[in-house]
Design a protein around this motif. Structure first.
Motif, PDB file in Angstrom:
ATOM      1  N   LEU A   1     -12.264  -3.895   3.544  1.00 24.11           N
ATOM      2  CA  LEU A   1     -12.429  -2.488   3.176  1.00 24.11           C
ATOM      3  C   LEU A   1     -12.935  -1.624   4.324  1.00 24.11           C
ATOM      4  CD1 LEU A   1     -13.832  -2.753  -0.455  1.00 24.11           C
ATOM      5  CD2 LEU A   1     -11.619  -1.850   0.241  1.00 24.11           C
ATOM      6  N   ASP A   2     -13.629  -2.237   5.301  1.00 24.48           N
ATOM      7  CA  ASP A   2     -14.098  -1.450   6.435  1.00 24.48           C
ATOM      8  C   ASP A   2     -13.023  -1.282   7.493  1.00 24.48           C
ATOM      9  OD1 ASP A   2     -14.149  -4.135   7.063  1.00 24.48           O
ATOM     10  OD2 ASP A   2     -15.874  -3.961   8.411  1.00 24.48           O
ATOM     11  N   VAL A   3     -11.887  -1.937   7.311  1.00 22.32           N
ATOM     12  CA  VAL A   3     -10.758  -1.793   8.231  1.00 22.32           C
ATOM     13  C   VAL A   3      -9.848  -0.663   7.780  1.00 22.32           C
ATOM     14  CG1 VAL A   3      -8.735  -2.927   9.233  1.00 22.32           C
ATOM     15  CG2 VAL A   3     -10.824  -4.240   8.805  1.00 22.32           C
ATOM     16  N   MET A   4      -9.585  -0.586   6.494  1.00 20.63           N
ATOM     17  CA  MET A   4      -8.703   0.439   5.939  1.00 20.63           C
ATOM     18  C   MET A   4      -8.641   0.273   4.429  1.00 20.63           C
ATOM     19  SD  MET A   4      -4.919  -1.117   6.568  1.00 20.63           S
ATOM     20  CE  MET A   4      -4.266  -0.066   5.284  1.00 20.63           C
ATOM     21  N   PRO A   5      -8.227   1.308   3.684  1.00 22.04           N
ATOM     22  CA  PRO A   5      -7.930   1.109   2.267  1.00 22.04           C
ATOM     23  C   PRO A   5      -6.783   0.093   2.177  1.00 22.04           C
ATOM     24  CG  PRO A   5      -8.039   3.439   2.806  1.00 22.04           C
ATOM     25  CD  PRO A   5      -8.034   2.691   4.103  1.00 22.04           C
ATOM     26  N   PRO A   6      -6.980  -1.037   1.488  1.00 19.32           N
ATOM     27  CA  PRO A   6      -6.039  -2.143   1.622  1.00 19.32           C
ATOM     28  C   PRO A   6      -4.714  -1.958   0.892  1.00 19.32           C
ATOM     29  CG  PRO A   6      -7.727  -2.684   0.023  1.00 19.32           C
ATOM     30  CD  PRO A   6      -8.109  -1.354   0.615  1.00 19.32           C
ATOM     31  N   HIS A   7      -3.639  -2.344   1.600  1.00 19.34           N
ATOM     32  CA  HIS A   7      -2.359  -2.634   0.975  1.00 19.34           C
ATOM     33  C   HIS A   7      -2.263  -4.159   1.019  1.00 19.34           C
ATOM     34  CE1 HIS A   7      -1.297   1.555   1.778  1.00 19.34           C
ATOM     35  NE2 HIS A   7      -1.596   1.352   3.042  1.00 19.34           N
ATOM     36  N   TYR A   8      -1.714  -4.789   0.008  1.00 14.66           N
ATOM     37  CA  TYR A   8      -1.642  -6.241   0.093  1.00 14.66           C
ATOM     38  C   TYR A   8      -0.465  -6.786  -0.714  1.00 14.66           C
ATOM     39  CZ  TYR A   8      -4.092  -5.855  -4.391  1.00 14.66           C
ATOM     40  OH  TYR A   8      -4.448  -5.515  -5.659  1.00 14.66           O
ATOM     41  N   LEU A   9      -0.014  -7.952  -0.267  1.00  8.49           N
ATOM     42  CA  LEU A   9       1.028  -8.699  -0.954  1.00  8.49           C
ATOM     43  C   LEU A   9       0.461 -10.057  -1.329  1.00  8.49           C
ATOM     44  CD1 LEU A   9       4.074  -8.021   1.419  1.00  8.49           C
ATOM     45  CD2 LEU A   9       3.782  -7.097  -0.878  1.00  8.49           C
ATOM     46  N   ILE A  10       0.549 -10.412  -2.599  1.00  2.46           N
ATOM     47  CA  ILE A  10       0.153 -11.734  -3.057  1.00  2.46           C
ATOM     48  C   ILE A  10       1.379 -12.651  -2.963  1.00  2.46           C
ATOM     49  CG2 ILE A  10      -0.860 -13.088  -4.922  1.00  2.46           C
ATOM     50  CD1 ILE A  10      -2.686 -10.866  -3.895  1.00  2.46           C
ATOM     51  N   LYS A  11       1.274 -13.730  -2.195  1.00  2.00           N
ATOM     52  CA  LYS A  11       2.439 -14.572  -1.912  1.00  2.00           C
ATOM     53  C   LYS A  11       3.122 -15.062  -3.177  1.00  2.00           C
ATOM     54  CE  LYS A  11       1.394 -16.078   2.777  1.00  2.00           C
ATOM     55  NZ  LYS A  11       1.214 -17.205   3.723  1.00  2.00           N
ATOM     56  N   SER A  12       2.350 -15.407  -4.187  1.00  2.13           N
ATOM     57  CA  SER A  12       2.942 -15.954  -5.418  1.00  2.13           C
ATOM     58  C   SER A  12       3.619 -14.877  -6.262  1.00  2.13           C
ATOM     59  CB  SER A  12       1.859 -16.647  -6.248  1.00  2.13           C
ATOM     60  OG  SER A  12       0.848 -15.715  -6.628  1.00  2.13           O
ATOM     61  N   GLU A  13       3.363 -13.605  -5.942  1.00  2.35           N
ATOM     62  CA  GLU A  13       3.914 -12.505  -6.740  1.00  2.35           C
ATOM     63  C   GLU A  13       4.971 -11.693  -5.988  1.00  2.35           C
ATOM     64  OE1 GLU A  13       0.594 -10.152  -7.943  1.00  2.35           O
ATOM     65  OE2 GLU A  13      -0.412 -11.806  -8.996  1.00  2.35           O
ATOM     66  N   ILE A  14       5.306 -12.109  -4.781  1.00  7.86           N
ATOM     67  CA  ILE A  14       6.225 -11.327  -3.951  1.00  7.86           C
ATOM     68  C   ILE A  14       7.653 -11.392  -4.477  1.00  7.86           C
ATOM     69  CG2 ILE A  14       7.390 -11.288  -1.691  1.00  7.86           C
ATOM     70  CD1 ILE A  14       4.763 -11.846  -0.377  1.00  7.86           C
ATOM     71  N   ASP A  15       8.264 -10.226  -4.610  1.00  7.58           N
ATOM     72  CA  ASP A  15       9.700 -10.139  -4.865  1.00  7.58           C
ATOM     73  C   ASP A  15      10.222  -8.908  -4.133  1.00  7.58           C
ATOM     74  OD1 ASP A  15       9.143  -7.852  -6.421  1.00  7.58           O
ATOM     75  OD2 ASP A  15       9.149  -8.996  -8.293  1.00  7.58           O
ATOM     76  N   ASP A  16      11.518  -8.686  -4.179  1.00  5.32           N
ATOM     77  CA  ASP A  16      12.119  -7.588  -3.420  1.00  5.32           C
ATOM     78  C   ASP A  16      11.522  -6.234  -3.791  1.00  5.32           C
ATOM     79  OD1 ASP A  16      13.645  -9.618  -2.465  1.00  5.32           O
ATOM     80  OD2 ASP A  16      15.577  -8.797  -3.074  1.00  5.32           O
ATOM     81  N   ARG A  17      11.292  -6.027  -5.089  1.00  4.12           N
ATOM     82  CA  ARG A  17      10.781  -4.746  -5.566  1.00  4.12           C
ATOM     83  C   ARG A  17       9.384  -4.479  -5.022  1.00  4.12           C
ATOM     84  NH1 ARG A  17       7.264  -3.500  -9.121  1.00  4.12           N
ATOM     85  NH2 ARG A  17       7.138  -5.649  -9.868  1.00  4.12           N
ATOM     86  N   VAL A  18       8.541  -5.503  -5.038  1.00 12.23           N
ATOM     87  CA  VAL A  18       7.162  -5.351  -4.554  1.00 12.23           C
ATOM     88  C   VAL A  18       7.145  -5.074  -3.051  1.00 12.23           C
ATOM     89  CG1 VAL A  18       4.976  -6.557  -4.176  1.00 12.23           C
ATOM     90  CG2 VAL A  18       6.145  -6.774  -6.369  1.00 12.23           C
ATOM     91  N   ILE A  19       7.952  -5.833  -2.296  1.00 10.21           N
ATOM     92  CA  ILE A  19       8.001  -5.625  -0.847  1.00 10.21           C
ATOM     93  C   ILE A  19       8.487  -4.214  -0.523  1.00 10.21           C
ATOM     94  CG2 ILE A  19       9.042  -6.378   1.329  1.00 10.21           C
ATOM     95  CD1 ILE A  19       9.337  -9.169   0.067  1.00 10.21           C
ATOM     96  N   GLU A  20       9.527  -3.774  -1.225  1.00 14.51           N
ATOM     97  CA  GLU A  20      10.067  -2.442  -0.963  1.00 14.51           C
ATOM     98  C   GLU A  20       9.048  -1.355  -1.275  1.00 14.51           C
ATOM     99  OE1 GLU A  20      14.041   0.272  -1.755  1.00 14.51           O
ATOM    100  OE2 GLU A  20      13.784  -1.597  -2.861  1.00 14.51           O
ATOM    101  N   SER A  21       8.340  -1.501  -2.388  1.00 15.00           N
ATOM    102  CA  SER A  21       7.343  -0.507  -2.779  1.00 15.00           C
ATOM    103  C   SER A  21       6.243  -0.391  -1.731  1.00 15.00           C
ATOM    104  CB  SER A  21       6.734  -0.888  -4.136  1.00 15.00           C
ATOM    105  OG  SER A  21       5.683  -0.011  -4.481  1.00 15.00           O
ATOM    106  N   ILE A  22       5.738  -1.522  -1.274  1.00 12.72           N
ATOM    107  CA  ILE A  22       4.670  -1.534  -0.275  1.00 12.72           C
ATOM    108  C   ILE A  22       5.169  -0.985   1.062  1.00 12.72           C
ATOM    109  CG2 ILE A  22       3.249  -3.049   1.159  1.00 12.72           C
ATOM    110  CD1 ILE A  22       2.024  -2.680  -1.526  1.00 12.72           C
ATOM    111  N   LEU A  23       6.361  -1.421   1.472  1.00 13.34           N
ATOM    112  CA  LEU A  23       6.916  -0.975   2.747  1.00 13.34           C
ATOM    113  C   LEU A  23       7.136   0.536   2.760  1.00 13.34           C
ATOM    114  CD1 LEU A  23       8.109  -1.496   5.558  1.00 13.34           C
ATOM    115  CD2 LEU A  23      10.318  -1.922   4.442  1.00 13.34           C
ATOM    116  N   MET A  24       7.735   1.065   1.711  1.00 13.33           N
ATOM    117  CA  MET A  24       8.050   2.496   1.699  1.00 13.33           C
ATOM    118  C   MET A  24       6.786   3.351   1.639  1.00 13.33           C
ATOM    119  SD  MET A  24      11.190   2.391   2.189  1.00 13.33           S
ATOM    120  CE  MET A  24      11.489   4.156   2.142  1.00 13.33           C
ATOM    121  N   LYS A  25       5.760   2.858   0.963  1.00 13.19           N
ATOM    122  CA  LYS A  25       4.481   3.574   0.947  1.00 13.19           C
ATOM    123  C   LYS A  25       3.891   3.605   2.354  1.00 13.19           C
ATOM    124  CE  LYS A  25      -0.136   3.562  -1.148  1.00 13.19           C
ATOM    125  NZ  LYS A  25      -1.068   2.854  -2.074  1.00 13.19           N
ATOM    126  N   ALA A  26       3.972   2.455   3.053  1.00 17.53           N
ATOM    127  CA  ALA A  26       3.450   2.382   4.423  1.00 17.53           C
ATOM    128  C   ALA A  26       4.237   3.287   5.356  1.00 17.53           C
ATOM    129  CB  ALA A  26       3.485   0.939   4.922  1.00 17.53           C
TER     130      ALA A  26
END
Length: 241
Positions: free
Chosen positions: A98-123
């Motif tokens: 939290l002292d580095v930045m407001p976190p974005h994160y991907l949980i390996k067991s929950e990763i799918d195309d939709r989740v990756i795309e959502s996180i990437l486009m927000k970034a």
């Protein structure tokens, strides 16, 4: 061009996430340069001289040589403002960052195309917003950044640029006029003379011969730049009434 770095000590996963990001970028017409690393230490060593070029970093939290959180802290110490996405197997590890930045994160067991795309486009959105708000320049061997809102105008003479700031300080560095213009948001900065670029938000008034800045500075206006200056200033006034 967005520079995307992926760092994970699992080579199979590294190739998987790299392939997915490339596909998502293609589908969304994003121009990206993707580079991968298996080690946080090797990544920092390779990027040390151009850490500011990184726009988005995907990094595993738990790696053998150096944790993703420690790598991210080093990047911030070096002056990087990259969007950082932590890749983790355990969600709780993310909150150590939290002292580095407001976190974005991907949980390996929950990763799918939709989740990756959502996180990437927000970034991507946040990275582009940050790029527009900051000006990157080089003094000697050091790279620096300043908020665009803190710049009043640039004066250039034989490739020597003097940046005049709101707090009355000045910074001198080397650049051509073309490179300087290309590194600025054209909706905010406008060339008014062969030797001057001004921040339109710092302009108090204009006439056919001069720009009067809010701090009282008077700058000359070249005849060939008058029409474009008046149009852009009028547009700025209308949008900010």
């Amino acid at each position: 061009m967005l520079k995307v770095i992926i760092c994970d000590d699992n080579e199979v996963f590294l190739k998987y996430i790299s392939k997915k990001i490339h596909e998502i970028a293609m589908n969304n017409n994003l121009n990206v340069n993707i580079k991968t690393y298996l080690s946080g230490k090797s990544m920092l060593f390779d990027l040390e001289d151009h850490i500011h070029s990184v726009d988005i970093l995907f990094i595993d939290v738990l790696m053998d040589d150096m944790t993703g959180i420690d790598v991210s802290k080093k990047m911030r110490e070096y002056g990087s403002n990259a969007q950082i996405i932590f890749i983790t197997s355990v969600k709780s590890h993310v909150f150590e960052a939290l002292d580095v930045m407001p976190p974005h994160y991907l949980i390996k067991s929950e990763i799918d195309d939709r989740v990756i795309e959502s996180i990437l486009m927000k970034a991507v959105t946040l990275s582009n917003k940050y790029k527009k708000s900051m000006f990157l320049y080089k003094v000697g061997h050091s790279k620096k950044t300043i908020k665009c809102e803190d710049i009043v105008f640039f004066e250039i003479n034989n490739r020597v640029v003097t940046m005049h700031c709101s707090d009355k300080t000045e910074e001198v560095f080397y650049s051509t006029m073309d490179n300087l213009e290309n590194g600025l948001d054209k909706s905010e900065f406008i060339r008014i003379h062969r030797s001057y670029i001004v921040n339109i938000t710092k302009v108090a008034s204009i006439n056919s011969k001069n720009v009067i800045c809010r701090d009282g500075t008077i700058l000359p206006v070249g005849r060939k730049y008058t029409g474009k200056l008046k149009n852009q200033y009028s547009k700025f006034i209308l949008e900010n009434i």
